[in-house]
Write an enzyme that holds these catalytic residues in place. Structure first.
Site, PDB file in Angstrom:
ATOM      1  N   HIS A   1       0.795  -1.233   0.000  1.00  0.00           N
ATOM      2  CA  HIS A   1       0.000   0.000   0.000  1.00  0.00           C
ATOM      3  C   HIS A   1       0.828   1.284   0.000  1.00  0.00           C
ATOM      4  O   HIS A   1       0.271   2.373  -0.063  1.00  0.00           O
ATOM      5  CB  HIS A   1      -0.955   0.036   1.197  1.00  0.00           C
ATOM      6  CG  HIS A   1      -0.258   0.323   2.490  1.00  0.00           C
ATOM      7  ND1 HIS A   1       0.388  -0.640   3.215  1.00  0.00           N
ATOM      8  CD2 HIS A   1      -0.089   1.475   3.191  1.00  0.00           C
ATOM      9  CE1 HIS A   1       0.917  -0.108   4.296  1.00  0.00           C
ATOM     10  NE2 HIS A   1       0.647   1.181   4.307  1.00  0.00           N
TER      11      HIS A   1
HETATM   12  C1  UD1 Z   1      -2.204   5.795   5.242  1.00  0.00           C
HETATM   13  C2  UD1 Z   1      -0.926   6.386   5.814  1.00  0.00           C
HETATM   14  C3  UD1 Z   1       0.165   5.331   5.819  1.00  0.00           C
HETATM   15  C4  UD1 Z   1      -0.295   4.080   6.526  1.00  0.00           C
HETATM   16  C5  UD1 Z   1      -1.600   3.596   5.934  1.00  0.00           C
HETATM   17  C6  UD1 Z   1      -2.124   2.439   6.734  1.00  0.00           C
HETATM   18  C7  UD1 Z   1      -0.592   8.783   5.359  1.00  0.00           C
HETATM   19  C8  UD1 Z   1       0.151   9.766   4.560  1.00  0.00           C
HETATM   20  N1  UD1 Z   1      -0.447   7.492   5.008  1.00  0.00           N
HETATM   21  O1  UD1 Z   1      -1.931   5.479   3.886  1.00  0.00           O
HETATM   22  O2  UD1 Z   1       1.295   5.825   6.508  1.00  0.00           O
HETATM   23  O3  UD1 Z   1       0.692   3.086   6.396  1.00  0.00           O
HETATM   24  O4  UD1 Z   1      -2.565   4.651   5.977  1.00  0.00           O
HETATM   25  O5  UD1 Z   1      -2.994   1.650   5.999  1.00  0.00           O
HETATM   26  O6  UD1 Z   1      -1.286   9.146   6.279  1.00  0.00           O
HETATM   27  N2  UD1 Z   1      -9.282   4.491   0.842  1.00  0.00           N
HETATM   28  C9  UD1 Z   1     -10.509   3.875   0.754  1.00  0.00           C
HETATM   29  N3  UD1 Z   1     -11.125   3.553   1.936  1.00  0.00           N
HETATM   30  C10 UD1 Z   1     -10.614   3.829   3.158  1.00  0.00           C
HETATM   31  C11 UD1 Z   1      -9.376   4.472   3.217  1.00  0.00           C
HETATM   32  C12 UD1 Z   1      -8.708   4.797   2.051  1.00  0.00           C
HETATM   33  O7  UD1 Z   1     -11.005   3.603  -0.320  1.00  0.00           O
HETATM   34  O8  UD1 Z   1     -11.251   3.500   4.177  1.00  0.00           O
HETATM   35  C13 UD1 Z   1      -8.565   4.797  -0.433  1.00  0.00           C
HETATM   36  C14 UD1 Z   1      -8.900   6.190  -0.989  1.00  0.00           C
HETATM   37  O9  UD1 Z   1      -8.920   6.081  -2.369  1.00  0.00           O
HETATM   38  C15 UD1 Z   1      -7.684   7.008  -0.556  1.00  0.00           C
HETATM   39  C16 UD1 Z   1      -6.554   5.981  -0.581  1.00  0.00           C
HETATM   40  O10 UD1 Z   1      -7.156   4.757  -0.198  1.00  0.00           O
HETATM   41  O11 UD1 Z   1      -7.446   8.077  -1.400  1.00  0.00           O
HETATM   42  C17 UD1 Z   1      -5.406   6.309   0.329  1.00  0.00           C
HETATM   43  O12 UD1 Z   1      -5.846   6.520   1.676  1.00  0.00           O
HETATM   44  P1  UD1 Z   1      -5.014   7.457   2.674  1.00  0.00           P
HETATM   45  O13 UD1 Z   1      -5.588   7.374   4.019  1.00  0.00           O
HETATM   46  O14 UD1 Z   1      -4.836   8.802   2.095  1.00  0.00           O
HETATM   47  O15 UD1 Z   1      -3.570   6.836   2.669  1.00  0.00           O
HETATM   48  P2  UD1 Z   1      -3.120   5.324   2.856  1.00  0.00           P
HETATM   49  O16 UD1 Z   1      -2.486   4.886   1.595  1.00  0.00           O
HETATM   50  O17 UD1 Z   1      -4.230   4.526   3.410  1.00  0.00           O
HETATM   51  N1  UDP Z   2      -3.746  -5.498   8.819  1.00  0.00           N
HETATM   52  C1  UDP Z   2      -5.023  -6.024   8.974  1.00  0.00           C
HETATM   53  N2  UDP Z   2      -5.705  -6.412   7.861  1.00  0.00           N
HETATM   54  C2  UDP Z   2      -5.192  -6.325   6.605  1.00  0.00           C
HETATM   55  C3  UDP Z   2      -3.877  -5.800   6.461  1.00  0.00           C
HETATM   56  C4  UDP Z   2      -3.193  -5.379   7.587  1.00  0.00           C
HETATM   57  O1  UDP Z   2      -5.521  -6.131  10.093  1.00  0.00           O
HETATM   58  O2  UDP Z   2      -5.875  -6.702   5.635  1.00  0.00           O
HETATM   59  C5  UDP Z   2      -3.022  -5.068  10.023  1.00  0.00           C
HETATM   60  C6  UDP Z   2      -1.673  -5.712  10.179  1.00  0.00           C
HETATM   61  O3  UDP Z   2      -1.778  -6.966  10.830  1.00  0.00           O
HETATM   62  C7  UDP Z   2      -0.923  -4.679  11.005  1.00  0.00           C
HETATM   63  C8  UDP Z   2      -1.499  -3.358  10.521  1.00  0.00           C
HETATM   64  O4  UDP Z   2      -2.746  -3.691   9.894  1.00  0.00           O
HETATM   65  O5  UDP Z   2      -1.214  -4.808  12.379  1.00  0.00           O
HETATM   66  C9  UDP Z   2      -0.592  -2.737   9.527  1.00  0.00           C
HETATM   67  O6  UDP Z   2      -1.232  -1.679   8.909  1.00  0.00           O
HETATM   68  P1  UDP Z   2      -0.852  -1.143   7.466  1.00  0.00           P
HETATM   69  O7  UDP Z   2      -0.121  -2.180   6.717  1.00  0.00           O
HETATM   70  O8  UDP Z   2      -2.098  -0.618   6.888  1.00  0.00           O
HETATM   71  O9  UDP Z   2       0.051   0.131   7.803  1.00  0.00           O
HETATM   72  P2  UDP Z   2       1.573   0.340   8.274  1.00  0.00           P
HETATM   73  O10 UDP Z   2       1.872  -0.574   9.401  1.00  0.00           O
HETATM   74  O11 UDP Z   2       2.436   0.112   7.084  1.00  0.00           O
HETATM   75  O12 UDP Z   2       1.583   1.772   8.649  1.00  0.00           O
END
Ligand code: UD1
Ligand code: UDP
Length: 405
Positions: A226
């Protein structure tokens, strides 16, 4: 009474905050009424799908948010700015003694900026992590949050050292004289380790994911992806998918709970034709994101994990599963130093080479130790690296000693 405002918004933050909320509830059992802790939970709404947010609250028994700001998705500036304005309103109304933020997301940055301008002390949990790559939005969020927070709770010795290098301070025992102009650094261990220890048995009892997906323990690879650096770059995304495709052609099964961000970009990619729609006979099995208990089960029973997630790298390590990290650097250097994690970037050749090394390893000892320099090899055991499983309790105890006077 102490009033804490917990500000969270993204999936990994729910998991981290659950450990601390549990420690608060436990602590409250032993406190007289006049000293009980009140926790206000503010959900920014950065993640909002049921399987990116709601499921973690119900499964991990996190108290319902007192406020959901419903900010949703947006560009960095827009999302962070809207969060700051809304968090500020709530903080003015609630007047907490301090706030707690976690990790490195835009929710972390917005909340800590809002608090510091209101002169509300802030606690940063998972402080001091660095990738030393300022192209990552998370790195900027970490640097700024660490710089403006008052209480910096580090998960690892490396994190403490990173703060010292940034001139923020060195570890303290407990400095009872709190001053808004000072920063206080503590090494407490990792709240995610607390979380694994607490939930892994529960996962074994409750999760039916292996059965539901018709997979056997040790018979599949698990993938997550991601990071913006991978998803937003078609060439990198393609490299990862090419490697996955190759492994599948060699008879592997890949379970891929796909982050919505990745789904969005993959749909646009010409390579999407390679990915078969989820179904019992396809070998790259793209599934929706799963809850934490299911994820722990998928990780624990995987032959290996392929990921660019910080949390997933660490969980693989703590569960004794080889991890191939689809990035060029990691904040969780201990996992690499222990020989259980290897950095391949999004480079299909490197990914496939790491896969071969993993496949030929004996499954008992560190699979990637041959890539280590002698001076770091074997330096890390699980307990050394990430604390003793009581990080959340330590955070609450320290904060109470400072504020409950
Ligand atoms: C965010 C964090 C990242 C973290 C990740 C955990 C920032 C800059 N990034 O990244 O550090 O590792 O969360 O998962 O804060 N979207 C949906 N549904 C949701 C949420 C997101 O469809 O419930 C889609 C939307 O298209 C959105 C994209 O995912 O634009 C990205 O979501 P966003 O929260 O901006 O960043 P993440 O990539 O999730
Ligand atoms: N995780 C989860 N379901 C998923 C993918 C990840 O519960 O489908 C959990 C995972 O076990 C870990 C956390 O989400 O505890 C990690 O989050 P993510 O990878 O979104 O973000 P990051 O740790 O890179 O910030």
């Amino acid at each position: 009474m102490i009033k804490i405002a917990t500000i969270i918004g993204a999936r990994p933050q729910f998991i981290k905050a659950a450990a601390v909320s549990r420690a608060i509830i436990k602590k409250n059992d032993s406190l007289p009424l006049s000293e009980k802790i009140i926790e206000i939970i503010i959900h920014t709404g950065q993640h909002y799908d049921e399987n990116m947010s709601g499921i973690f609250f119900s499964e991990l028994k996190i108290p319902e948010p007192d406020y959901n700001l419903n900010i949703g998705s947006g560009s960095h500036g827009e999302q962070t700015g809207r969060m700051m304005a809304e968090v500020e309103n709530v903080l003015i109304q609630e007047k907490p003694d301090f706030i707690i933020v976690y990790g490195d997301t835009n929710s972390t940055l917005a909340a800590s900026l809002a608090a510091v301008k209101l002169h509300i002390p802030s606690v940063h949990v998972e402080s001091g992590l660095r990738s030393h790559n300022r192209l990552m939005p998370e790195e900027i969020n970490r640097i700024v949050t660490d710089e403006i927070s008052n209480f910096l709770f580090c998960p690892t010795i490396t994190a403490v050292e990173n703060l010292a290098k940034d001139g923020i301070g060195s570890e303290e025992k407990i400095n009872l004289i709190y001053n808004f102009n000072r920063q206080h650094v503590f090494l407490v261990g990792d709240v995610m380790y607390d979380s694994i220890l607490f939930n892994v048995k529960l996962a074994e009892q409750k999760s039916k994911i292996l059965m539901d997906k018709a997979i056997d323990s040790g018979d599949y690879l698990l993938a997550t992806l991601h990071r913006a650096e991978n998803t937003d770059d078609p060439e990198k995304l393609k490299q990862v998918l090419v490697a996955f495709d190759k492994m599948v052609s060699q008879g592997e099964k890949i379970i891929f709970p796909m982050h919505p961000r990745t789904k969005k970009y993959i749909n646009d990619l010409e390579l999407s034709y390679k990915i078969k729609t989820p179904g019992p006979d396809s070998n790259i099995r793209i599934i929706d994101p799963v809850g934490y208990l299911d994820m722990l089960m998928l990780e624990k029973n995987a032959k290996a994990v392929f990921t660019d997630s910080g949390g997933v790298q660490k969980e693989a390590f703590l569960l004794g599963v080889p991890c191939i990290t689809l990035r060029d650097e990691t904040e969780w250097v201990e996992t690499v130093q222990a020989g259980w994690n290897i950095l391949t970037g999004a480079d299909s050749e490197k990914i496939l080479r790491a896969y071969s090394v993993m496949a030929e390893s004996d499954k008992q000892s560190a699979p990637f130790s041959e890539f280590l320099n002698e001076d770091v090899s074997g330096n890390n055991s699980k307990s050394d690296c990430y604390g003793d499983g009581h990080a959340a309790e330590k955070i609450i105890d320290i904060m109470l000693k400072i504020f409950n006077k």
